[in-house]
Design a protein around this motif. Structure first.
Motif, PDB file in Angstrom:
ATOM      1  N   HIS A 187       0.790  -1.234   0.000  1.00  0.00           N
ATOM      2  CA  HIS A 187       0.000   0.000   0.000  1.00  0.00           C
ATOM      3  C   HIS A 187       0.818   1.278   0.000  1.00  0.00           C
ATOM      4  O   HIS A 187       0.275   2.333  -0.294  1.00  0.00           O
ATOM      5  N   ALA A 188       2.070   1.197   0.462  1.00  0.00           N
ATOM      6  CA  ALA A 188       2.699   2.470   0.824  1.00  0.00           C
ATOM      7  C   ALA A 188       4.062   2.670   0.185  1.00  0.00           C
ATOM      8  O   ALA A 188       5.026   3.011   0.854  1.00  0.00           O
ATOM      9  N   ALA A 189       4.138   2.492  -1.143  1.00  0.00           N
ATOM     10  CA  ALA A 189       5.394   2.773  -1.825  1.00  0.00           C
ATOM     11  C   ALA A 189       5.597   4.291  -1.859  1.00  0.00           C
ATOM     12  O   ALA A 189       4.684   5.037  -2.219  1.00  0.00           O
ATOM     13  N   ASP A 190       6.791   4.724  -1.435  1.00  0.00           N
ATOM     14  CA  ASP A 190       6.990   6.171  -1.327  1.00  0.00           C
ATOM     15  C   ASP A 190       8.348   6.639  -1.828  1.00  0.00           C
ATOM     16  O   ASP A 190       8.815   7.719  -1.452  1.00  0.00           O
ATOM     17  N   SER A 191       8.984   5.825  -2.684  1.00  0.00           N
ATOM     18  CA  SER A 191      10.226   6.300  -3.318  1.00  0.00           C
ATOM     19  C   SER A 191      10.517   5.467  -4.564  1.00  0.00           C
ATOM     20  O   SER A 191      10.062   4.326  -4.686  1.00  0.00           O
ATOM     21  N   LEU A 192      11.285   6.075  -5.458  1.00  0.00           N
ATOM     22  CA  LEU A 192      11.693   5.360  -6.668  1.00  0.00           C
ATOM     23  C   LEU A 192      12.572   4.171  -6.289  1.00  0.00           C
ATOM     24  O   LEU A 192      12.483   3.100  -6.880  1.00  0.00           O
ATOM     25  N   LYS A 193      13.396   4.369  -5.273  1.00  0.00           N
ATOM     26  CA  LYS A 193      14.285   3.294  -4.827  1.00  0.00           C
ATOM     27  C   LYS A 193      13.478   2.078  -4.376  1.00  0.00           C
ATOM     28  O   LYS A 193      13.802   0.935  -4.723  1.00  0.00           O
ATOM     29  N   LEU A 194      12.432   2.322  -3.614  1.00  0.00           N
ATOM     30  CA  LEU A 194      11.608   1.213  -3.143  1.00  0.00           C
ATOM     31  C   LEU A 194      10.902   0.521  -4.313  1.00  0.00           C
ATOM     32  O   LEU A 194      10.855  -0.707  -4.382  1.00  0.00           O
ATOM     33  N   LEU A 195      10.396   1.293  -5.252  1.00  0.00           N
ATOM     34  CA  LEU A 195       9.730   0.704  -6.428  1.00  0.00           C
ATOM     35  C   LEU A 195      10.709  -0.156  -7.220  1.00  0.00           C
ATOM     36  O   LEU A 195      10.366  -1.243  -7.690  1.00  0.00           O
ATOM     37  N   ARG A 196      11.940   0.334  -7.348  1.00  0.00           N
ATOM     38  CA  ARG A 196      12.983  -0.406  -8.067  1.00  0.00           C
ATOM     39  C   ARG A 196      13.226  -1.752  -7.384  1.00  0.00           C
ATOM     40  O   ARG A 196      13.303  -2.798  -8.034  1.00  0.00           O
ATOM     41  N   THR A 197      13.313  -1.711  -6.056  1.00  0.00           N
ATOM     42  CA  THR A 197      13.568  -2.943  -5.303  1.00  0.00           C
ATOM     43  C   THR A 197      12.391  -3.911  -5.422  1.00  0.00           C
ATOM     44  O   THR A 197      12.583  -5.119  -5.603  1.00  0.00           O
ATOM     45  N   ILE A 198      11.192  -3.400  -5.313  1.00  0.00           N
ATOM     46  CA  ILE A 198      10.015  -4.263  -5.451  1.00  0.00           C
ATOM     47  C   ILE A 198      10.011  -4.905  -6.837  1.00  0.00           C
ATOM     48  O   ILE A 198       9.765  -6.102  -6.997  1.00  0.00           O
ATOM     49  N   ASN A 199      10.329  -4.101  -7.859  1.00  0.00           N
ATOM     50  CA  ASN A 199      10.367  -4.635  -9.221  1.00  0.00           C
ATOM     51  C   ASN A 199      11.407  -5.759  -9.354  1.00  0.00           C
ATOM     52  O   ASN A 199      11.120  -6.819  -9.921  1.00  0.00           O
ATOM     53  N   ASN A 200      12.591  -5.522  -8.783  1.00  0.00           N
ATOM     54  CA  ASN A 200      13.650  -6.549  -8.855  1.00  0.00           C
ATOM     55  C   ASN A 200      13.265  -7.830  -8.140  1.00  0.00           C
ATOM     56  O   ASN A 200      13.463  -8.928  -8.657  1.00  0.00           O
ATOM     57  N   GLU A 201      12.704  -7.676  -6.944  1.00  0.00           N
ATOM     58  CA  GLU A 201      12.343  -8.868  -6.161  1.00  0.00           C
ATOM     59  C   GLU A 201      11.157  -9.594  -6.796  1.00  0.00           C
ATOM     60  O   GLU A 201      11.069 -10.818  -6.749  1.00  0.00           O
ATOM     61  N   ALA A 202      10.255  -8.846  -7.385  1.00  0.00           N
ATOM     62  CA  ALA A 202       9.118  -9.457  -8.079  1.00  0.00           C
ATOM     63  C   ALA A 202       9.622 -10.284  -9.254  1.00  0.00           C
ATOM     64  O   ALA A 202       9.172 -11.411  -9.485  1.00  0.00           O
ATOM     65  N   GLN A 203      10.591  -9.716  -9.971  1.00  0.00           N
ATOM     66  CA  GLN A 203      11.177 -10.404 -11.120  1.00  0.00           C
ATOM     67  C   GLN A 203      11.819 -11.728 -10.698  1.00  0.00           C
ATOM     68  O   GLN A 203      11.627 -12.758 -11.335  1.00  0.00           O
ATOM     69  N   LYS A 204      12.557 -11.689  -9.580  1.00  0.00           N
ATOM     70  CA  LYS A 204      13.201 -12.918  -9.082  1.00  0.00           C
ATOM     71  C   LYS A 204      12.181 -13.992  -8.758  1.00  0.00           C
ATOM     72  O   LYS A 204      12.471 -15.176  -8.796  1.00  0.00           O
ATOM     73  N   ASN A 205      10.984 -13.554  -8.373  1.00  0.00           N
ATOM     74  CA  ASN A 205       9.924 -14.505  -8.006  1.00  0.00           C
ATOM     75  C   ASN A 205       8.957 -14.782  -9.159  1.00  0.00           C
ATOM     76  O   ASN A 205       7.907 -15.395  -8.943  1.00  0.00           O
ATOM     77  N   ASN A 206       9.328 -14.304 -10.357  1.00  0.00           N
ATOM     78  CA  ASN A 206       8.436 -14.461 -11.502  1.00  0.00           C
ATOM     79  C   ASN A 206       7.036 -13.946 -11.254  1.00  0.00           C
ATOM     80  O   ASN A 206       6.051 -14.574 -11.637  1.00  0.00           O
ATOM     81  N   ARG A 207       6.974 -12.790 -10.585  1.00  0.00           N
ATOM     82  CA  ARG A 207       5.655 -12.244 -10.260  1.00  0.00           C
ATOM     83  C   ARG A 207       5.541 -10.809 -10.771  1.00  0.00           C
ATOM     84  O   ARG A 207       6.543 -10.147 -11.037  1.00  0.00           O
ATOM     85  N   VAL A 208       4.303 -10.358 -10.871  1.00  0.00           N
ATOM     86  CA  VAL A 208       4.032  -8.933 -11.000  1.00  0.00           C
ATOM     87  C   VAL A 208       3.343  -8.539  -9.697  1.00  0.00           C
ATOM     88  O   VAL A 208       2.323  -9.112  -9.331  1.00  0.00           O
ATOM     89  N   ILE A 209       3.954  -7.606  -8.964  1.00  0.00           N
ATOM     90  CA  ILE A 209       3.409  -7.229  -7.655  1.00  0.00           C
ATOM     91  C   ILE A 209       2.601  -5.939  -7.773  1.00  0.00           C
ATOM     92  O   ILE A 209       3.050  -4.955  -8.366  1.00  0.00           O
ATOM     93  N   ASP A 210       1.401  -5.972  -7.201  1.00  0.00           N
ATOM     94  CA  ASP A 210       0.535  -4.792  -7.172  1.00  0.00           C
ATOM     95  C   ASP A 210       0.994  -3.832  -6.078  1.00  0.00           C
ATOM     96  O   ASP A 210       1.300  -4.249  -4.956  1.00  0.00           O
ATOM     97  N   VAL A 211       1.004  -2.542  -6.436  1.00  0.00           N
ATOM     98  CA  VAL A 211       1.548  -1.517  -5.542  1.00  0.00           C
ATOM     99  C   VAL A 211       0.654  -0.273  -5.581  1.00  0.00           C
ATOM    100  O   VAL A 211       0.095   0.073  -6.627  1.00  0.00           O
ATOM    101  N   LEU A 212       0.530   0.379  -4.438  1.00  0.00           N
ATOM    102  CA  LEU A 212      -0.088   1.714  -4.384  1.00  0.00           C
ATOM    103  C   LEU A 212       0.996   2.720  -4.030  1.00  0.00           C
ATOM    104  O   LEU A 212       1.917   2.408  -3.273  1.00  0.00           O
ATOM    105  N   LEU A 213       0.889   3.913  -4.564  1.00  0.00           N
ATOM    106  CA  LEU A 213       1.783   4.996  -4.153  1.00  0.00           C
ATOM    107  C   LEU A 213       1.150   5.693  -2.960  1.00  0.00           C
ATOM    108  O   LEU A 213      -0.033   6.056  -2.993  1.00  0.00           O
TER     109      LEU A 213
END
Ligand code: PLP
Length: 221
Positions: free
Chosen positions: A86-112
């Motif tokens: 629910h609480a993504a609040d930086s580009l850095k965090l979004l980048r990390t979520i994207n990387n970790e999602a990729q490692k898990n073969n997932r697309v993760i839903d996010v709110l800003l």
């Protein structure tokens, strides 16, 4: 604590398009199971360690929502299973979520998370910071996250007019972003605002996702 009763009291007043996230932070599994056995599936936690413990010991078809401030170095622990951040609040965090999602073969839903409260203790992006991120080249390369909408918290106050003006402000930003940056997307559809003390105001202001804890599970100590 009659969790099932409390849940049904709230749900009976909600339209079908409203998602209720039952915020189970600090509460024992037994109370989560009371809600689960009453048919509820969406639960929210704000501490990574507590979320991991609950995810491991509770039914696997629960939709876990992470509603707290998320540190980048902890994303990897929840990336395999998290339903919505629910609480993504930086580009850095979004980048990390994207990387970790990729490692898990997932697309993760996010709110800003957008900062709407007067108090400066609250996390979140200013509207302009959020626009800056959405327009950035790097953001557009993030194929393993889906921005589903916005989240915000109003000031903790008895002043209903202030709360209403803050929620209305967030709804306006939500509509603006939808029209400017997500016009071709059917996925930008979630506005997470409203807690036990202010959810009725939030609904009036266009919320479609509530995060309610103490009204369901009792006051936290
Ligand atoms: C704790 C919490 C809630 C729920 O608060 P209640 O007042 O118990 O309903 C909602 N959103 C966030 C981000 C929280 O940390």
């Amino acid at each position: 604590m009659d969790v099932a009763h409390n849940l049904n009291e709230i749900k009976s007043t909600l339209k079908d398009n409203i998602t209720l996230v039952a915020v189970s932070k600090t509460k024992p599994n037994k109370l989560v199971l009371d809600a689960y056995n009453a048919g509820h599936r969406d639960f929210g936690e704000n501490k990574v360690q507590d979320l991991i413990t609950k995810h491991e010991s509770l039914p696997k078809d629960i939709n876990w929502h992470f509603i707290g401030h998320l540190q980048s170095n902890k994303v990897k622990f929840i990336a395999p299973f998290i339903h919505l951040i629910h609480a993504a609040d930086s580009l850095k965090l979004l980048r990390t979520i994207n990387n970790e999602a990729q490692k898990n073969n997932r697309v993760i839903d996010v709110l800003l998370q957008i900062k709407i409260a007067k108090e400066d203790s609250k996390f979140g992006l200013d509207e302009n910071d959020a626009i800056h991120i959405l327009k950035s080249e790097e953001f557009n390369t993030f194929n393993n996250i889906k921005i589903r909408g916005l989240m915000g918290m109003a000031t903790y106050t008895n002043d209903k007019l202030q709360i209403e003006s803050e929620f209305t402000h967030l709804h306006n930003i939500y509509t603006e972003f939808k029209n400017l940056y997500f016009i071709d997307s059917t996925n930008f559809d979630t506005l997470s605002m409203g807690m036990s003390g202010d959810y009725k105001i939030a609904l009036k202001c266009g919320s479609n996702m509530l995060r309610i804890g103490s009204t369901i599970f009792g006051e936290r100590v």
